[in-house]
Design a protein around this motif. Structure first.
Motif, PDB file in Angstrom:
ATOM      1  N   THR A   1      69.498  22.388   7.418  1.00  0.00           N
ATOM      2  CA  THR A   1      68.729  23.511   6.879  1.00  0.00           C
ATOM      3  C   THR A   1      69.633  24.731   6.728  1.00  0.00           C
TER       4      THR A   1
ATOM      5  N   GLN B   1      69.665  28.769   5.925  1.00  0.00           N
ATOM      6  CA  GLN B   1      68.766  29.914   5.976  1.00  0.00           C
ATOM      7  C   GLN B   1      69.581  31.193   6.096  1.00  0.00           C
ATOM      8  N   GLN B   2      68.889  32.336   6.190  1.00  0.00           N
ATOM      9  CA  GLN B   2      69.584  33.622   6.234  1.00  0.00           C
ATOM     10  C   GLN B   2      68.810  34.631   7.052  1.00  0.00           C
TER      11      GLN B   2
ATOM     12  N   LEU C   1      65.646  29.880  -0.059  1.00  0.00           N
ATOM     13  CA  LEU C   1      65.880  29.704   1.374  1.00  0.00           C
ATOM     14  C   LEU C   1      64.619  30.018   2.182  1.00  0.00           C
ATOM     15  N   PRO C   2      64.430  29.280   3.298  1.00  0.00           N
ATOM     16  CA  PRO C   2      65.317  28.226   3.797  1.00  0.00           C
ATOM     17  C   PRO C   2      65.251  26.974   2.950  1.00  0.00           C
ATOM     18  N   ASN C   3      66.384  26.259   2.898  1.00  0.00           N
ATOM     19  CA  ASN C   3      66.473  25.011   2.149  1.00  0.00           C
ATOM     20  C   ASN C   3      66.890  23.892   3.096  1.00  0.00           C
ATOM     21  N   SER C   4      66.152  22.787   3.087  1.00  0.00           N
ATOM     22  CA  SER C   4      66.459  21.641   3.939  1.00  0.00           C
ATOM     23  C   SER C   4      66.822  20.454   3.069  1.00  0.00           C
TER      24      SER C   4
ATOM     25  N   ALA D   1      70.604  23.611  11.847  1.00  0.00           N
ATOM     26  CA  ALA D   1      70.284  24.771  11.012  1.00  0.00           C
ATOM     27  C   ALA D   1      71.515  25.666  10.940  1.00  0.00           C
TER      28      ALA D   1
ATOM     29  N   THR E   1      72.800  29.426   9.579  1.00  0.00           N
ATOM     30  CA  THR E   1      72.232  30.721   9.202  1.00  0.00           C
ATOM     31  C   THR E   1      73.333  31.690   8.790  1.00  0.00           C
TER      32      THR E   1
END
Length: 289
Positions: free
Chosen positions: A112, A114-115, A139-142, A186, A188
């Protein structure tokens, strides 16, 4: 007289009779799998049409056709799945001997992206991976990746739809790029906001104040300008008067040539000057004081 399919059946002996036992050949078909810690299911069509969980065996009449289908995706622990990549031998098969069918699975893990720190004004690419680009709204992108896959990614500085605002990447939480995918993870990208400070003079182009540029949101930018600027040396000059901006409370000391300004948004701060002329007084009675 008649036909009976039971293996044992009483015959009423009310006269001479012949009993014939008829046999058919069956072969064992074994369903197995490799690669999935979680047992997949198989749907097959032979004498019946059941679904079983491998491994299991069935008996099929010689010469008959068997059609079968392995479960394509098997769910594992959170962020893990097992994907069918091959069935050997492929379906369908005519059963003329004992047969072993193997479904082969590979492991995939969920990664995943994300930011933190961005807002809805972010309007350029945030992260790229596998030649795929993702923006703020993505985002988030999995995404699922094969176990052992070497994954490369890059978080980028991001522009804003608001003039004089941008987002700067300050670090990434998670495995560094590139890395071999060995579990669900994940990643980030952490951002800070910056605003642009524009400095001007009034009248224009009197001098070039220092301090123009990008600043972190919420910080105090140091600005300064010359107290005096010659127009005609020895005859006229500009004298600094004060700083002005849209919200004067953001300037710490507006009448000081060197001060600070709060960077809570993009802004223009102007150094204002007044013109001074040199006055020379002469007298037949001596020099003035």
């Amino acid at each position: 007289s008649g036909t009976n399919y039971a293996q044992s059946n009483p015959i009423s002996m009310d006269g001479p009779k012949t009993a014939i036992a008829v046999w058919k050949t069956q072969y064992k078909v074994s369903f197995t799998q490799t690669g999935s810690p979680v047992a997949p299911s198989v749907t097959y069509t032979a004498d019946t049409d059941p679904t079983n969980t491998v491994p299991f065996d069935i008996w099929v009449k010689a010469g008959s056709q068997i059609i079968y289908e392995y479960q394509s995706i098997v769910s594992g622990p959170t962020g893990t799945r097992y994907v069918l990549i091959n069935t050997n031998p492929p379906s369908p098969q005519t059963v003329n001997a004992p047969l072993t069918i193997v479904g082969t699975y590979k492991t995939q893990y969920l990664v995943t992206f994300q930011q933190t720190g961005l807002d809805a004004t972010a309007n350029s690419i945030v992260v790229t991976f596998n030649s795929v680009s993702k923006n703020y709204g993505d985002l988030p992108n999995s995404t699922w990746f094969d176990s052992g896959y070497l994954l490369s990614y890059s978080y980028l500085n991001v522009s804003s739809s608001v003039s004089g605002k941008r987002f700067i990447i300050i670090g990434v939480t998670g495995p560094a790029s590139p890395f071999s995918v060995s579990g669900s993870v994940a990643i980030t990208g952490n951002y800070k906001t910056q605003y642009y400070l524009t400095l001007a003079t009034n009248p224009p182009a009197v001098t070039t104040p220092s301090g123009q540029g990008w600043y972190d949101a919420g910080t105090l930018a140091l600005i300064s300008t010359s107290q005096y600027v010659d127009i005609v040396p020895g005859s006229s000059r500009y004298r600094f008067s004060n700083w002005t901006t849209a919200d004067m409370t953001e300037i710490t000391n507006p009448i000081s040539p060197s001060t600070t300004v709060l960077m809570d948004k993009a802004k223009t701060v102007t150094a204002n000057y007044v013109t001074q002329c040199y006055l020379t007084v002469t007298s037949p009675y001596g020099t003035s004081s």
